[in-house]
Design a protein around this motif. Structure first.
Motif, PDB file in Angstrom:
ATOM      1  N   TYR A   1      78.249  14.560  -6.931  1.00  0.00           N
ATOM      2  CA  TYR A   1      77.296  15.240  -7.657  1.00  0.00           C
ATOM      3  C   TYR A   1      77.806  15.985  -8.617  1.00  0.00           C
ATOM      4  O   TYR A   1      77.358  15.781  -9.894  1.00  0.00           O
ATOM      5  CB  TYR A   1      76.215  15.547  -7.109  1.00  0.00           C
ATOM      6  CG  TYR A   1      75.027  14.953  -6.202  1.00  0.00           C
ATOM      7  CD1 TYR A   1      75.013  13.333  -6.537  1.00  0.00           C
ATOM      8  CD2 TYR A   1      75.123  14.725  -4.339  1.00  0.00           C
ATOM      9  CE1 TYR A   1      74.193  12.115  -5.669  1.00  0.00           C
ATOM     10  CE2 TYR A   1      73.795  14.137  -4.031  1.00  0.00           C
ATOM     11  CZ  TYR A   1      73.917  12.776  -4.452  1.00  0.00           C
ATOM     12  OH  TYR A   1      73.386  12.043  -4.343  1.00  0.00           O
ATOM     13  N   ILE A   2      78.233  17.231  -8.474  1.00  0.00           N
ATOM     14  CA  ILE A   2      78.856  18.733  -9.566  1.00  0.00           C
ATOM     15  C   ILE A   2      79.776  17.373 -10.445  1.00  0.00           C
ATOM     16  O   ILE A   2      79.481  17.417 -11.683  1.00  0.00           O
ATOM     17  CB  ILE A   2      79.709  19.385  -9.352  1.00  0.00           C
ATOM     18  CG1 ILE A   2      78.406  19.765  -7.525  1.00  0.00           C
ATOM     19  CG2 ILE A   2      80.129  21.035  -9.897  1.00  0.00           C
ATOM     20  CD1 ILE A   2      78.917  21.175  -6.822  1.00  0.00           C
TER      21      ILE A   2
ATOM     22  N   ALA B   1      78.095   6.877 -18.657  1.00  0.00           N
ATOM     23  CA  ALA B   1      77.497   6.808 -17.683  1.00  0.00           C
ATOM     24  C   ALA B   1      78.211   6.747 -16.609  1.00  0.00           C
ATOM     25  O   ALA B   1      78.773   6.812 -15.362  1.00  0.00           O
ATOM     26  CB  ALA B   1      76.221   5.614 -17.560  1.00  0.00           C
ATOM     27  N   ASP B   2      79.528   5.362 -16.701  1.00  0.00           N
ATOM     28  CA  ASP B   2      80.527   5.004 -15.853  1.00  0.00           C
ATOM     29  C   ASP B   2      81.440   5.638 -15.240  1.00  0.00           C
ATOM     30  O   ASP B   2      81.923   5.882 -13.795  1.00  0.00           O
ATOM     31  CB  ASP B   2      81.509   3.025 -16.570  1.00  0.00           C
ATOM     32  CG  ASP B   2      80.243   2.532 -16.617  1.00  0.00           C
ATOM     33  OD1 ASP B   2      78.470   2.539 -15.885  1.00  0.00           O
ATOM     34  OD2 ASP B   2      80.256   1.777 -17.273  1.00  0.00           O
ATOM     35  N   LEU B   3      81.749   6.456 -15.960  1.00  0.00           N
ATOM     36  CA  LEU B   3      83.148   7.513 -15.632  1.00  0.00           C
ATOM     37  C   LEU B   3      82.395   8.420 -15.327  1.00  0.00           C
ATOM     38  O   LEU B   3      83.228   8.886 -13.838  1.00  0.00           O
ATOM     39  CB  LEU B   3      83.429   8.514 -17.034  1.00  0.00           C
ATOM     40  CG  LEU B   3      84.227   7.256 -18.675  1.00  0.00           C
ATOM     41  CD1 LEU B   3      84.645   8.047 -19.546  1.00  0.00           C
ATOM     42  CD2 LEU B   3      85.318   6.888 -17.591  1.00  0.00           C
ATOM     43  N   ALA B   4      81.351   8.864 -15.111  1.00  0.00           N
ATOM     44  CA  ALA B   4      80.527  10.199 -14.487  1.00  0.00           C
ATOM     45  C   ALA B   4      80.225   9.800 -12.870  1.00  0.00           C
ATOM     46  O   ALA B   4      79.843  10.153 -12.336  1.00  0.00           O
ATOM     47  CB  ALA B   4      79.086  10.707 -15.056  1.00  0.00           C
TER      48      ALA B   4
ATOM     49  N   VAL C   1      78.366  16.068 -13.045  1.00  0.00           N
ATOM     50  CA  VAL C   1      77.302  16.345 -13.926  1.00  0.00           C
ATOM     51  C   VAL C   1      78.379  16.893 -14.660  1.00  0.00           C
ATOM     52  O   VAL C   1      78.076  17.088 -16.295  1.00  0.00           O
ATOM     53  CB  VAL C   1      76.729  17.563 -12.836  1.00  0.00           C
ATOM     54  CG1 VAL C   1      76.295  18.521 -14.066  1.00  0.00           C
ATOM     55  CG2 VAL C   1      75.476  17.148 -12.483  1.00  0.00           C
ATOM     56  N   LEU C   2      79.294  17.716 -13.696  1.00  0.00           N
ATOM     57  CA  LEU C   2      80.616  17.772 -15.109  1.00  0.00           C
ATOM     58  C   LEU C   2      81.010  16.885 -16.004  1.00  0.00           C
ATOM     59  O   LEU C   2      80.807  16.880 -17.834  1.00  0.00           O
ATOM     60  CB  LEU C   2      81.538  18.736 -14.430  1.00  0.00           C
ATOM     61  CG  LEU C   2      81.505  20.447 -13.345  1.00  0.00           C
ATOM     62  CD1 LEU C   2      82.313  20.805 -12.736  1.00  0.00           C
ATOM     63  CD2 LEU C   2      81.029  21.753 -14.110  1.00  0.00           C
ATOM     64  N   VAL C   3      81.037  15.673 -15.347  1.00  0.00           N
ATOM     65  CA  VAL C   3      81.839  14.595 -16.569  1.00  0.00           C
ATOM     66  C   VAL C   3      80.664  14.023 -17.820  1.00  0.00           C
ATOM     67  O   VAL C   3      81.170  14.201 -18.622  1.00  0.00           O
ATOM     68  CB  VAL C   3      82.278  13.505 -15.533  1.00  0.00           C
ATOM     69  CG1 VAL C   3      82.870  12.345 -16.409  1.00  0.00           C
ATOM     70  CG2 VAL C   3      83.258  13.643 -14.457  1.00  0.00           C
TER      71      VAL C   3
ATOM     72  N   THR D   1      66.714  12.446 -10.093  1.00  0.00           N
ATOM     73  CA  THR D   1      65.650  14.567 -10.609  1.00  0.00           C
ATOM     74  C   THR D   1      66.859  15.085 -11.844  1.00  0.00           C
ATOM     75  O   THR D   1      66.296  15.520 -12.788  1.00  0.00           O
ATOM     76  CB  THR D   1      66.094  14.636  -9.189  1.00  0.00           C
ATOM     77  OG1 THR D   1      64.997  13.865  -8.527  1.00  0.00           O
ATOM     78  CG2 THR D   1      64.775  16.213  -9.531  1.00  0.00           C
ATOM     79  N   VAL D   2      68.098  15.178 -11.865  1.00  0.00           N
ATOM     80  CA  VAL D   2      68.701  16.291 -12.337  1.00  0.00           C
ATOM     81  C   VAL D   2      69.129  15.205 -13.536  1.00  0.00           C
ATOM     82  O   VAL D   2      68.475  16.261 -14.701  1.00  0.00           O
ATOM     83  CB  VAL D   2      69.570  16.158 -11.922  1.00  0.00           C
ATOM     84  CG1 VAL D   2      71.586  16.381 -13.327  1.00  0.00           C
ATOM     85  CG2 VAL D   2      70.393  16.738 -10.774  1.00  0.00           C
TER      86      VAL D   2
END
Length: 361
Positions: free
Chosen positions: A303-304, A295-298, A307-309, A41-42
């Motif tokens: 969830y926060i 994406a793998d790092l994030a 998003v930040l990563v 959704t994000v």
């Protein structure tokens, strides 16, 4: 003395390219395909906000180029820059993966004609059309110009938004990819330069957020109901919501002004290298790899944190690509490559003009 840069356009290019990076990240990084509802959704919210990035970039071209002639050397310089990134990145990835297939190597050496960079292929074609487009648009008064834009909106955007599977005059790319929609958006940018929108800033801002909200909600409903290609058609570059959001946001960028000369120089410097971000991250052998790494790092922590990563990762990729292009620019300048290309092409062009004049006499 050089032409004074329009700071709002420079900011538009930077934000627009960051938006394009965000689109590629959520799409190729697997965010939209995540089984986690919150993450997907994000991702769709980010896509709803960022989907205007490509249109913004073309609008900027129309706004800047409607008063200028296009030199053949410009086309060659764009082609040369594209080759500079396509060939070494393609070869490096191929060697790293042990996949030195002939077809991949050929594509790396022919990135424009093989349409590996659809935007660059369409952009070069657009440059060929610009002289005729400029002559047409500069000959129109305000009413005629906006009449043309209204016709474009109805034929190429509104109709296909209402009847998504029966677009008028569409061939090939039906999602706004390609030369037809690029010409349309170029004309919008040119008209906004010649005849600016007079609406108040708060009204334009509200309209922009309304369009983004409609895109996000419309996509959500389509995904739930399973129609309009599971909502993907809501993200077509030529969808009416995307077109309107692009025009509104671009108009807001035009109203930005910065008095501080140091900040202006930094922003303008970064803006001149934004195309390289696309050329590097969208190299056909590399474009999935870079966003999967981010994406793998994030994909760790809350969830926060994710998003930040993710946001930080996109900015880092953007910054690294800009720095790489700065080095490329220094190398080209040291070798006087751009000057040599420009001199060579301009020389040929002048000879052709002289021969043409003699032929007509």
């Amino acid at each position: 003395m050089g032409v004074k840069r329009i700071i709002g356009i420079d900011i538009c290019k930077i934000i627009g390219m960051l938006m394009i990076c965000t689109l590629h990240f959520v799409g190729k990084g697997g965010v939209l395909q995540s089984n986690d509802t919150v993450i997907s959704t994000v991702g769709y919210l980010a896509k709803s906000i960022s989907i205007v990035g490509v249109n913004l970039y073309i609008l900027a071209t129309g706004y800047l180029m409607c008063k200028h002639n296009v030199k053949l050397s410009r086309i060659v310089n764009v082609w040369t820059e594209t080759l500079f990134y396509s060939v070494p990145i393609g070869l490096f990835v191929s060697i790293y993966r042990g996949d030195l297939g002939l077809s991949g190597i050929i594509k790396s050496f022919l990135p424009v004609t093989s349409i590996e960079y659809w935007y660059i292929t369409s952009y070069i074609l657009l440059l060929l059309f610009i002289p005729a487009l400029n002559q047409m648009i500069n000959a129109l008064n305000r009413g005629q110009a906006y009449g043309i834009l209204l016709a474009i909106t109805i034929v190429f955007s509104l109709w296909k938004s209402i009847f998504p599977n029966n677009g008028l005059l569409e061939t090939g790319y039906q999602q706004g990819y390609g030369i037809v929609w690029m010409i349309c958006i170029y004309l919008f940018g040119a008209v906004l330069r010649l005849y600016p929108i007079q609406a108040k800033t708060w009204m334009i801002s509200a309209f922009y957020f309304l369009c983004v909200s409609c895109t996000f909600v419309g996509n959500f409903i389509c995904r739930i109901q399973g129609f309009l290609d599971d909502g993907n058609k809501m993200f077509d570059y030529n969808h009416i919501f995307i077109l309107c959001a692009s025009l509104a946001l671009f108009t807001l960028f035009l109203r930005i002004d910065i008095e501080n000369n140091m900040i202006r120089k930094i922003v303008s410097f970064i803006a001149t290298h934004t195309l390289a971000v696309y050329l590097i991250t969208e190299q056909f052998k590399f474009k999935t790899v870079v966003w999967e790494v981010v994406a793998d790092l994030a994909n760790t922590g809350s969830y926060i944190t994710g998003v930040l990563v993710s946001s930080f990762g996109i900015i880092i990729v953007f910054a690294v690509c800009v720095l790489i292009d700065v080095v490329r620019g220094r190398l080209f300048d040291a070798a006087l490559l751009n000057q040599k290309i420009t001199k060579f092409i301009d020389g040929i062009t002048n000879k052709v003009k002289i021969a043409w004049k003699k032929q007509r006499q």
